[in-house]
Design a protein around this motif. Structure first.
Motif, PDB file in Angstrom:
ATOM      1  N   GLY A 116     -27.683   4.339 -16.974  1.00  0.00           N
ATOM      2  CA  GLY A 116     -29.018   3.860 -17.319  1.00  0.00           C
ATOM      3  C   GLY A 116     -29.321   4.143 -18.777  1.00  0.00           C
ATOM      4  O   GLY A 116     -28.452   4.597 -19.541  1.00  0.00           O
ATOM      5  N   ASP A 117     -30.548   3.860 -19.171  1.00  0.00           N
ATOM      6  CA  ASP A 117     -31.000   4.080 -20.540  1.00  0.00           C
ATOM      7  C   ASP A 117     -32.178   5.037 -20.553  1.00  0.00           C
ATOM      8  O   ASP A 117     -33.028   5.002 -19.657  1.00  0.00           O
ATOM      9  CB  ASP A 117     -31.424   2.767 -21.201  1.00  0.00           C
ATOM     10  N   VAL A 118     -32.228   5.878 -21.582  1.00  0.00           N
ATOM     11  CA  VAL A 118     -33.363   6.769 -21.807  1.00  0.00           C
ATOM     12  C   VAL A 118     -34.129   6.240 -23.010  1.00  0.00           C
ATOM     13  O   VAL A 118     -33.558   6.064 -24.098  1.00  0.00           O
ATOM     14  CB  VAL A 118     -32.901   8.216 -22.084  1.00  0.00           C
ATOM     15  N   THR A 119     -35.404   5.955 -22.817  1.00  0.00           N
ATOM     16  CA  THR A 119     -36.238   5.484 -23.925  1.00  0.00           C
ATOM     17  C   THR A 119     -36.668   6.673 -24.774  1.00  0.00           C
ATOM     18  O   THR A 119     -37.157   7.673 -24.260  1.00  0.00           O
ATOM     19  CB  THR A 119     -37.485   4.755 -23.394  1.00  0.00           C
ATOM     20  N   THR A 143     -37.191  11.717 -22.166  1.00  0.00           N
ATOM     21  CA  THR A 143     -36.755  12.521 -21.020  1.00  0.00           C
ATOM     22  C   THR A 143     -36.170  11.626 -19.928  1.00  0.00           C
ATOM     23  O   THR A 143     -36.477  10.432 -19.856  1.00  0.00           O
ATOM     24  CB  THR A 143     -37.920  13.338 -20.429  1.00  0.00           C
ATOM     25  N   PHE A 144     -35.345  12.230 -19.098  1.00  0.00           N
ATOM     26  CA  PHE A 144     -34.897  11.558 -17.885  1.00  0.00           C
ATOM     27  C   PHE A 144     -34.707  12.591 -16.780  1.00  0.00           C
ATOM     28  O   PHE A 144     -34.528  13.778 -17.046  1.00  0.00           O
ATOM     29  CB  PHE A 144     -33.601  10.766 -18.127  1.00  0.00           C
ATOM     30  N   THR A 145     -34.784  12.125 -15.544  1.00  0.00           N
ATOM     31  CA  THR A 145     -34.615  12.991 -14.381  1.00  0.00           C
ATOM     32  C   THR A 145     -33.192  12.866 -13.857  1.00  0.00           C
ATOM     33  O   THR A 145     -32.694  11.745 -13.659  1.00  0.00           O
ATOM     34  CB  THR A 145     -35.607  12.616 -13.274  1.00  0.00           C
ATOM     35  N   VAL A 146     -32.541  13.993 -13.647  1.00  0.00           N
ATOM     36  CA  VAL A 146     -31.171  13.998 -13.140  1.00  0.00           C
ATOM     37  C   VAL A 146     -31.182  13.616 -11.662  1.00  0.00           C
ATOM     38  O   VAL A 146     -31.899  14.222 -10.865  1.00  0.00           O
ATOM     39  CB  VAL A 146     -30.526  15.383 -13.331  1.00  0.00           C
TER      40      VAL A 146
END
Length: 441
Positions: A116-119, A143-146
């Motif tokens: 995916g992509d993290v903005t 940020t992103f959630t694992v």
């Protein structure tokens, strides 16, 4: 055919606007070693604003990806920082560009165990750019959630430089052959299963030698479960065993003789562990020792107290900054004293969140406030205070300090923090105030 006058006007307009156009040197992409945050180079295709009159140029971007946690668990939130060390862009004119006109944004590509992509986005902040000089380095965060355990790679993706100088202009830069080289790799692990085992006692006290009924739930079906007395944090010699049924429920009895007993626990395995145990449930063995002749029995009681906090003051004067320069407005949080006199198994958490800073016709976003917490534990306290992580406070809040759950918790603690407010360079002069609210739970 375009007239000479038309071309001259376009060049003058481009010089006036200081458009984010490109002056780049072509180069090849260099991959970073897997598993290490490192600068990587990648081919970039950038499209200058049409008003600049400059065709798209293919060049090289140097970037690095860093994270705040390289070994997260599934469900954790990871903060990603995408730093463009050397943009594939330079000021194409001889006109100097002022500070704080560039607002970057972009994407970080995830690969491996999670895709995916993290903005990511950066603040509107840059040093002045001299005529024909390279654009400065800039950083963007997101940020992103694992969601999946395993090795997760992070590669720099497309980015855009938005400039606000006379006109609002964009210079999008895309990765020529995506994905770009891996700059960082994190290793995610499965979150441990929460321990939901629980026990209840048939009575809260009894004479030495009395049996107490112990029931419980959520143990491993078919597991042998030890029932044991506790004296504070130590196990007594009073034990028994029972077996969990097909639903994980237990029911057994435990004879208690030790007069120092303060509670009862139940656990799977050879000895007590937090992950496979339940309790302690409070229990008192009544001391019925006969009183000898010419003697007196002395008894005292320790009453449980409360969890409370106090602070040394309610105002903080941060250091002043200059209009046109901005930067860090710093100060120290008034010391907070936490008293945990409950005497039970629960720890505590002290969190804070802040409002926007409002002033004369403008505001400074709450996300501009960051802190570096510190926490000290008074000698003799059963618990040990843990300072929260340094970073942004913001309107959503952050942890200032905490203590973990335990068999017996409590104590007295002092909490401090260094504060820093990132004031934009051209914030209108005046006094700006925000409210930092602390919550103890």
């Amino acid at each position: 055919m375009r007239s000479k006058g038309s071309g001259s006007r376009r060049r003058r307009l481009a010089a006036l606007l200081g458009a984010t156009a490109l002056a780049v040197t072509a180069g090849g992409a260099l991959a970073a070693p897997a598993g290490a945050a490192a600068n990587v180079d990648f081919a970039t295709h950038c499209i200058p604003p049409a008003v600049a009159g400059i065709p798209p140029i293919d060049g090289t971007t140097t970037a690095i990806i860093t994270v705040d946690d390289a070994t997260p668990q599934v469900g954790d939130t990871v903060t990603v920082t995408y730093t463009v060390v050397t943009p594939a862009a330079s000021n194409p004119t001889a006109i100097s560009l002022p500070a704080d006109i560039m607002t970057p944004s972009g994407k970080v590509a995830l690969g491996g165990a999670q895709t995916g992509d993290v903005t990511v986005a950066g603040p509107k902040k840059n040093d002045p750019v001299a005529g024909n000089a390279p654009f400065p380095s800039f950083s963007m965060t997101g940020t992103f959630t694992v969601t999946t355990a395993g090795a997760i790679t992070l590669s720099p993706g497309d980015y855009n430089i938005h400039t606000s100088y006379i006109l609002e202009l964009d210079t999008p830069c895309t990765v020529t052959s995506p994905p770009a080289p891996v700059s960082e790799t994190i290793t995610a692990s499965d979150a441990p299963n929460p321990n939901t085992r629980a026990i209840q006692l048939g009575s809260a006290s009894g004479n030495p030698g009395d049996s107490v009924t112990v029931t419980g739930s959520n143990f491993t079906p078919g597991a042998t479960v030890t029932l044991a007395g506790r004296s504070g944090t130590n196990q007594t010699g009073d034990t028994a065993t029972t077996t969990a049924d097909a639903s994980g429920a237990i029911s057994g009895s435990l004879t208690l003789n030790d007069r120092t007993t303060t509670g009862v626990v139940a656990y799977e395995g050879a000895s007590w562990t937090d992950g496979l145990g339940a309790g302690p449930a409070t229990y008192t063995v009544i001391d019925d020792t006969p009183i000898p002749d010419n003697a007196q029995k002395l008894t005292t009681t320790v009453h449980a107290g409360t969890l409370s906090m106090s602070q040394a003051g309610d105002t903080v004067d941060l250091s002043a900054v200059d209009y046109g320069e901005g930067g860090a407005s710093s100060g120290d949080l008034n010391t907070v004293t936490v008293q945990d006199f409950r005497g039970g198994p629960a720890g505590w958490s002290l969190t804070g969140k802040v409002t926007d800073f409002t002033g004369p016709g403008a505001k400074i976003d709450a996300g501009a406030l960051s802190w570096t917490p510190a926490c000290a534990t008074e000698a003799g306290s059963p618990s040990t205070c843990q300072a929260g992580s340094a970073g942004t406070v913001g309107s959503s809040g952050a942890t200032l300090a905490s203590t973990p759950n335990g068999t017996l918790t409590g104590g007295e603690f002092t909490v401090d923090a260094q504060l820093s407010l990132n004031v934009p360079a051209f914030t209108p002069p005046g006094s700006y105030s925000g409210v930092l609210t602390l919550t103890l739970s």
